[in-house]
Write a protein that holds these residues in place. Structure first.
Motif, short mmCIF file in Angstrom:
data_model
loop_
_atom_site.label_atom_id
_atom_site.label_comp_id
_atom_site.label_asym_id
_atom_site.label_seq_id
_atom_site.Cartn_x
_atom_site.Cartn_y
_atom_site.Cartn_z
N GLY A 150 -7.23 3.76 -4.81
CA GLY A 150 -7.93 4.55 -3.79
C GLY A 150 -8.88 3.67 -3.01
O GLY A 150 -8.92 3.70 -1.78
N CYS B 284 -13.25 6.86 -2.05
CA CYS B 284 -11.91 6.28 -2.14
C CYS B 284 -11.41 6.32 -3.57
O CYS B 284 -10.25 6.66 -3.83
CB CYS B 284 -11.93 4.83 -1.65
N MET C 256 -6.95 1.30 -0.76
CA MET C 256 -6.48 1.99 0.45
C MET C 256 -7.60 2.14 1.45
O MET C 256 -7.43 1.90 2.64
CB MET C 256 -5.99 3.38 0.08
N PHE D 193 0.57 3.30 -3.12
CA PHE D 193 -0.13 4.52 -2.75
C PHE D 193 0.85 5.53 -2.22
O PHE D 193 2.02 5.50 -2.54
CB PHE D 193 -1.19 4.20 -1.71
N GLY D 194 0.35 6.33 -1.35
CA GLY D 194 1.06 7.52 -0.88
C GLY D 194 2.36 7.30 -0.14
O GLY D 194 3.18 6.53 -0.56
N GLU D 195 2.53 7.96 0.89
CA GLU D 195 3.70 7.97 1.78
C GLU D 195 5.00 8.31 1.10
O GLU D 195 5.89 8.89 1.69
CB GLU D 195 3.89 6.63 2.52
N TYR E 197 0.82 -1.20 0.00
CA TYR E 197 0.00 0.00 0.00
C TYR E 197 0.86 1.25 0.00
O TYR E 197 0.57 2.23 -0.67
CB TYR E 197 -0.93 0.00 1.21
N SER F 246 5.90 10.06 -1.60
CA SER F 246 6.09 11.13 -2.59
C SER F 246 7.50 11.68 -2.53
O SER F 246 8.10 11.96 -3.55
CB SER F 246 5.09 12.25 -2.33
N GLU F 247 8.01 11.79 -1.32
CA GLU F 247 9.31 12.45 -1.15
C GLU F 247 10.48 11.49 -1.11
O GLU F 247 11.55 11.82 -0.68
CB GLU F 247 9.27 13.28 0.14
N GLU G 61 0.34 8.09 3.17
CA GLU G 61 1.44 8.56 4.04
C GLU G 61 1.21 8.36 5.52
O GLU G 61 2.13 8.19 6.28
CB GLU G 61 1.78 10.04 3.80
#
Lengths: 195, 195, 195, 195
Positions: free
Chosen positions: C164, D160, C167, C105-107, C101, C109-110, D107
DNA sequence: CATGAATGAGTTTTCATTCAT
DNA sequence: AATGAATGAAAACTCATTCAT
């Protein structure tokens, strides 16, 4: 002096002492922090890295030596006297500021670029000084004529030789023994060994 | 050569190359093991520690340099020729065996006792060689008379100077540039700068 | 399986569990080491860095999901069935392998480049799969005709939407609640595409 | 606006920009302080912790998005138009306020409770809005009849999906490419719901 | 009000060395 | 004879947070 500057100076002082005794690698930030009476992380408030501290220590010493040596050289009248002033003052100062030894001399073959640059720039300025003395001596006919191309190399070789000697003097306790008789040795170098 | 000896030699060869390039600190046992095509722990089967490996590398180089230089010095006839043989052969050899530079010269002020001892013993032998040359030159009246007490110091200072010069030559690419004109420089040193 | 591989697997297993629960940043090497019953430095014997461990965890999960999903898609007969197989199997698998995930998915980006690349390559393969299903559906007239240019975008948008949803399902305990009724929802969404 | 409020706003503005670019973890208080032109400790005069700053940033963005989106939804006449207004306005706004993305989206699985609560409450309000649209559409017979129990889940799944799509649009430069063709895509998705 | 100064507690990483096999 | 596996100890560096002024 602002408080910030005061502390930076303290840190540098502590670091200098440690670098002199243990060298760059064997001196840890922990060591420096303890010696400065600060927390380890406090050092990072004032300096970005260990290298930067080393950098600052060296730069300070460098400037001082340059200033004092140049002054002494200017005061001397003959080229030979200038040369002696150059070497003897360097030795006297470097004896106290042995941190410089590690940059002016060895240890740092494998090292941070930052420091290599420092070394180069220091060296360049020293070479200028030395070449000036030699040129002066040649002009005044004190010294033998040297081809212009050779002058650069000679100055470089002499500088290296001086460094080597200085390093040698730091080690052991020869400093005192020889330091005094430096005159004799300089005479020999100036006049050559041959009869 | 027993198999054991063969491997020890291999290890040393790998280590030597690395020490030359990266110095003692920046060369890891891992590096050496990989370069030697052995497991890291295998090194410990042959050598008790990293220091001991460094020790062995240096010792080997040392012996070789000593042997070759001494031979060249013996062959030379006049004291001046001997002196030139001493310096020029040292430089030629050290240029190839730059690992020595780090012990003969800087880097190791803060270092293992083992290594400090090595350095001392090497230095002592070199000094003997150099003093012998100088004494010989004085005897044959080639060189100026020097007080016995001063002879020790002079030899030491000269050795240091040579080291400094050698270090300088390693750096940069000056080796070739200057290496050739070494003769000129040695002449200058022998005869002095003064007119 | 060699012992080395066995241990690497163990480490990954421990790491996977932690990454799933705490994410990349909040999981420390210390945590992983303890969970794996090893010393912290042991991890570095098997993996060069924390990033590399994360990398390995993600890659493994990635491959498994891809394999299983692709298989299920192949087995399905109609395009609609394929689409449902794609989504429902993805969800089922990702539910168990929630580590994915964080990359899918996210987390991140950086984050480390290494990982960004992984994401891209995974995404590319997923997109291919999805586009294949859509194309197939269009060919068989199950799905509405879509401009070729739009197909890429549609597939991308669908993939994002699925992510999405996935998640969302991970969070809370909705997984069970909804998981079962997923069919109904997929029906609804699918109707948009059907001819 | 009191001076206090003015500064709080400045801090938030600086923080927002950083969170958007680097995420919560990689943005340090130092970064925020510098960007705000304040001392690091000054931040603590206005906000109790980093989390609280993040909290404030998100809350502000959240409110704005909610307000604008709700307004647009109200203005739209048909349920389909409302749905399109909901999604297109969300995307337009979130595109500018990408900080939200990190909370609304990934994130933050491992994160501060404070923030989890925020997320929940935001989500709840969004769901209400979405359900209202769907209910309205069902009432007006625009949309297919949906079981009351399923409505909750459908709304959640849709939300979502929207989030997933929004995340996808942030990445790359797809925003522009797809942003324009959003209509087409929404049409496709909407057809599933339409009667 | 505002902040310069300070730091504790952690984080990743490195590496010489050990030891069971 | 050789090494894969393991690690303790230490290193450089980070950062949210505190506090006296």
């Amino acid at each position: 002096m602002t408080k910030d500057e005061a502390i930076r100076t303290e840190v540098l002082k502590a670091a200098r002492a440690l670098f002199q005794r243990f060298g760059l690698f064997k001196t840890t930030m922990e060591d420096i922090a303890k010696a400065a009476g600060k927390g380890k992380s406090t050092l990072y408030y004032y300096y970005a890295s260990k290298d930067e501290i080393f950098d600052a220590v060296i730069s300070e010493d460098m400037e001082e030596v340059m200033t004092v040596v140049n002054l002494a050289v200017e005061k001397a009248n003959s080229a030979e006297e200038k040369l002696k002033a150059f070497t003897s003052h360097r030795i006297k100062l470097l004896t106290q500021k042995a941190a410089l030894y590690s940059i002016v001399f060895g240890e740092i073959s494998e090292n941070p670029n930052l420091i290599k640059k420092l070394k180069k720039s220091y060296e360049a300025r020293e070479l200028e000084g030395l070449k000036a003395i030699l040129s002066y001596g040649i002009e005044t006919k004190e010294f033998k004529k040297i081809e212009d191309g050779d002058l650069d190399d000679l100055a470089y070789v002499m500088l290296c030789a001086f460094r080597g000697i200085e390093m040698g003097l730091f080690e052991d306790n020869r400093i005192k023994k020889i330091g005094d008789r430096l005159e004799i040795i300089l005479d020999l170098l100036a006049n050559g060994f041959k009869n």
